[in-house]
Design a protein around this motif. Structure first.
Motif, PDB file in Angstrom:
ATOM      1  N   THR A  36       0.848  -1.183   0.000  1.00 57.40           N
ATOM      2  CA  THR A  36       0.000   0.000   0.000  1.00 57.40           C
ATOM      3  C   THR A  36       0.889   1.240   0.000  1.00 57.40           C
ATOM      4  OG1 THR A  36      -1.789   1.153   1.165  1.00 57.40           O
ATOM      5  CG2 THR A  36      -0.174   0.035   2.531  1.00 57.40           C
ATOM      6  N   HIS A  37       0.388   2.295  -0.602  1.00 53.98           N
ATOM      7  CA  HIS A  37       1.096   3.565  -0.517  1.00 53.98           C
ATOM      8  C   HIS A  37       0.076   4.681  -0.370  1.00 53.98           C
ATOM      9  CE1 HIS A  37       1.396   3.980  -5.226  1.00 53.98           C
ATOM     10  NE2 HIS A  37       0.314   3.365  -4.875  1.00 53.98           N
ATOM     11  N   SER A  38       0.547   5.776   0.235  1.00 51.78           N
ATOM     12  CA  SER A  38      -0.359   6.893   0.490  1.00 51.78           C
ATOM     13  C   SER A  38       0.397   8.213   0.365  1.00 51.78           C
ATOM     14  CB  SER A  38      -0.983   6.768   1.889  1.00 51.78           C
ATOM     15  OG  SER A  38       0.020   6.847   2.885  1.00 51.78           O
ATOM     16  N   LEU A  39      -0.345   9.252   0.086  1.00 48.59           N
ATOM     17  CA  LEU A  39       0.172  10.612   0.052  1.00 48.59           C
ATOM     18  C   LEU A  39      -0.762  11.452   0.913  1.00 48.59           C
ATOM     19  CD1 LEU A  39       2.224  12.626  -1.125  1.00 48.59           C
ATOM     20  CD2 LEU A  39       0.647  12.973  -3.037  1.00 48.59           C
ATOM     21  N   GLU A  40      -0.268  11.845   2.077  1.00 46.57           N
ATOM     22  CA  GLU A  40      -1.083  12.576   3.049  1.00 46.57           C
ATOM     23  C   GLU A  40      -0.766  14.061   2.993  1.00 46.57           C
ATOM     24  OE1 GLU A  40      -3.504  11.328   4.962  1.00 46.57           O
ATOM     25  OE2 GLU A  40      -3.147   9.315   4.147  1.00 46.57           O
ATOM     26  N   PRO A  41      -1.641  14.849   2.360  1.00 38.08           N
ATOM     27  CA  PRO A  41      -1.374  16.295   2.285  1.00 38.08           C
ATOM     28  C   PRO A  41      -1.632  16.973   3.626  1.00 38.08           C
ATOM     29  CG  PRO A  41      -3.475  15.794   1.276  1.00 38.08           C
ATOM     30  CD  PRO A  41      -2.856  14.476   1.661  1.00 38.08           C
ATOM     31  N   GLY A  42      -0.881  18.062   3.867  1.00 39.79           N
ATOM     32  CA  GLY A  42      -1.136  18.893   5.032  1.00 39.79           C
ATOM     33  C   GLY A  42      -2.217  19.907   4.698  1.00 39.79           C
ATOM     34  N   LEU A  51     -10.652  25.085   4.251  1.00 46.16           N
ATOM     35  CA  LEU A  51      -9.279  24.986   3.765  1.00 46.16           C
ATOM     36  C   LEU A  51      -8.947  26.155   2.847  1.00 46.16           C
ATOM     37  CD1 LEU A  51      -8.857  21.206   2.813  1.00 46.16           C
ATOM     38  CD2 LEU A  51      -7.728  22.426   4.655  1.00 46.16           C
ATOM     39  N   LEU A  52      -7.766  26.725   3.037  1.00 52.35           N
ATOM     40  CA  LEU A  52      -7.251  27.730   2.121  1.00 52.35           C
ATOM     41  C   LEU A  52      -6.380  27.068   1.060  1.00 52.35           C
ATOM     42  CD1 LEU A  52      -6.189  30.469   4.680  1.00 52.35           C
ATOM     43  CD2 LEU A  52      -8.268  30.399   3.285  1.00 52.35           C
ATOM     44  N   GLY A  53      -5.880  25.923   1.411  1.00 55.43           N
ATOM     45  CA  GLY A  53      -5.008  25.176   0.506  1.00 55.43           C
ATOM     46  C   GLY A  53      -4.503  23.927   1.194  1.00 55.43           C
ATOM     47  N   ARG A  54      -3.632  23.240   0.504  1.00 55.67           N
ATOM     48  CA  ARG A  54      -3.008  22.055   1.098  1.00 55.67           C
ATOM     49  C   ARG A  54      -1.583  21.948   0.598  1.00 55.67           C
ATOM     50  NH1 ARG A  54      -6.784  19.604  -2.619  1.00 55.67           N
ATOM     51  NH2 ARG A  54      -8.296  19.428  -0.964  1.00 55.67           N
ATOM     52  N   THR A  55      -0.763  21.292   1.376  1.00 55.37           N
ATOM     53  CA  THR A  55       0.608  21.040   0.960  1.00 55.37           C
ATOM     54  C   THR A  55       0.644  19.783   0.099  1.00 55.37           C
ATOM     55  OG1 THR A  55       1.162  19.647   2.863  1.00 55.37           O
ATOM     56  CG2 THR A  55       1.473  22.033   3.117  1.00 55.37           C
ATOM     57  N   ARG A  56       1.785  19.579  -0.552  1.00 60.50           N
ATOM     58  CA  ARG A  56       1.935  18.377  -1.383  1.00 60.50           C
ATOM     59  C   ARG A  56       1.733  17.122  -0.538  1.00 60.50           C
ATOM     60  NH1 ARG A  56       7.297  16.623  -4.774  1.00 60.50           N
ATOM     61  NH2 ARG A  56       6.277  15.032  -6.022  1.00 60.50           N
ATOM     62  N   GLY A  57       2.298  17.114   0.646  1.00 53.97           N
ATOM     63  CA  GLY A  57       2.109  16.001   1.553  1.00 53.97           C
ATOM     64  C   GLY A  57       3.327  15.103   1.661  1.00 53.97           C
ATOM     65  N   GLU A  58       3.177  14.078   2.464  1.00 53.03           N
ATOM     66  CA  GLU A  58       4.233  13.091   2.676  1.00 53.03           C
ATOM     67  C   GLU A  58       3.789  11.758   2.106  1.00 53.03           C
ATOM     68  OE1 GLU A  58       5.144  13.010   6.844  1.00 53.03           O
ATOM     69  OE2 GLU A  58       6.344  14.836   6.713  1.00 53.03           O
ATOM     70  N   TYR A  59       4.667  11.184   1.281  1.00 54.82           N
ATOM     71  CA  TYR A  59       4.416   9.889   0.642  1.00 54.82           C
ATOM     72  C   TYR A  59       5.013   8.792   1.515  1.00 54.82           C
ATOM     73  CZ  TYR A  59       4.787   6.080  -2.744  1.00 54.82           C
ATOM     74  OH  TYR A  59       4.700   4.877  -3.379  1.00 54.82           O
ATOM     75  N   SER A  60       4.306   7.698   1.654  1.00 56.09           N
ATOM     76  CA  SER A  60       4.834   6.545   2.374  1.00 56.09           C
ATOM     77  C   SER A  60       4.301   5.272   1.737  1.00 56.09           C
ATOM     78  CB  SER A  60       4.480   6.598   3.864  1.00 56.09           C
ATOM     79  OG  SER A  60       3.083   6.591   4.039  1.00 56.09           O
ATOM     80  N   ALA A  61       5.093   4.190   1.884  1.00 57.69           N
ATOM     81  CA  ALA A  61       4.706   2.901   1.319  1.00 57.69           C
ATOM     82  C   ALA A  61       5.168   1.782   2.241  1.00 57.69           C
ATOM     83  CB  ALA A  61       5.318   2.726  -0.070  1.00 57.69           C
ATOM     84  N   ASN A 142       4.343   6.607 -11.433  1.00 62.18           N
ATOM     85  CA  ASN A 142       4.609   6.871 -10.041  1.00 62.18           C
ATOM     86  C   ASN A 142       3.478   7.683  -9.424  1.00 62.18           C
ATOM     87  OD1 ASN A 142       7.437   5.842  -9.561  1.00 62.18           O
ATOM     88  ND2 ASN A 142       7.750   7.087 -11.385  1.00 62.18           N
ATOM     89  N   ALA A 143       3.279   7.503  -8.133  1.00 64.14           N
ATOM     90  CA  ALA A 143       2.219   8.229  -7.436  1.00 64.14           C
ATOM     91  C   ALA A 143       2.540   9.704  -7.260  1.00 64.14           C
ATOM     92  CB  ALA A 143       1.956   7.588  -6.065  1.00 64.14           C
ATOM     93  N   ILE A 144       3.830  10.038  -7.237  1.00 65.38           N
ATOM     94  CA  ILE A 144       4.239  11.429  -7.090  1.00 65.38           C
ATOM     95  C   ILE A 144       5.212  11.794  -8.204  1.00 65.38           C
ATOM     96  CG2 ILE A 144       3.882  11.503  -4.587  1.00 65.38           C
ATOM     97  CD1 ILE A 144       6.912  11.134  -4.244  1.00 65.38           C
ATOM     98  N   SER A 145       5.285  13.065  -8.512  1.00 62.79           N
ATOM     99  CA  SER A 145       6.216  13.526  -9.546  1.00 62.79           C
ATOM    100  C   SER A 145       7.537  13.934  -8.909  1.00 62.79           C
ATOM    101  CB  SER A 145       5.607  14.695 -10.313  1.00 62.79           C
ATOM    102  OG  SER A 145       5.319  15.754  -9.407  1.00 62.79           O
TER     103      SER A 145
END
Length: 149
Positions: A36-42, A51-61, A142-145
């Protein structure tokens, strides 16, 4: 989009998969491979409720591979002394008649836990290994660039 019903072809099953652990080789004695993999934005809120916006986040697998005891012995022998510190790739390729080949590549796998044991009965002994994974690639995507590895 998949066409149903599938008349002239197959759907993937466990016998459709080939598990390649890089230098350790191709293994057929694999009972299970999950990942499993995830990208959790801030969240950026400021002084607002919405929300005003979100960060790219942290990817984990992460993942788990379950193998028979003989394959476990072969895997750790190939990884060598300090095998829980060794990093290795896993390529899972799915292919069957009249369906396209699918490939998942797990980069930078490292064993974080190995659960061994057995009990009375006819089932073969197995070892479940938890994996820390750098990233997962699906059919070359890939899940992220901007990946580093």
């Amino acid at each position: 989009m998949a066409d149903y019903p599938l008349i002239n072809g197959n759907k993937y099953d466990w016998s459709s998969i080939e598990i390649d652990l890089g230098d350790a080789g191709i293994f057929t004695g694999v009972k299970e491979l999950t990942f499993t993999h995830s990208l959790e934005p801030g969240e950026v809120r400021g002084t607002r409720a919405e929300l005003l916006g979100r960060t790219r986040g942290e990817y984990s697998a992460e993942g788990t591979i379950v193998v028979w005891a003989e394959e476990y012995a072969q895997i750790i022998a190939a990884l060598g002394d300090g095998f829980m510190e060794a990093s290795f790739p896993i390529t899972a390729t799915y292919s069957d008649t009249n369906v396209p080949v699918q490939t998942n590549r797990l980069f930078g796998c490292r064993i974080t836990n190995a659960d061994m044991g057995g009990s009375q009965g006819t089932d073969p002994l197995e070892v479940s290994m938890d994996l820390s994974i750098f990233r997962i690639e699906t059919n070359g995507l890939n899940a992220i660039s901007g990946i580093l590895t």
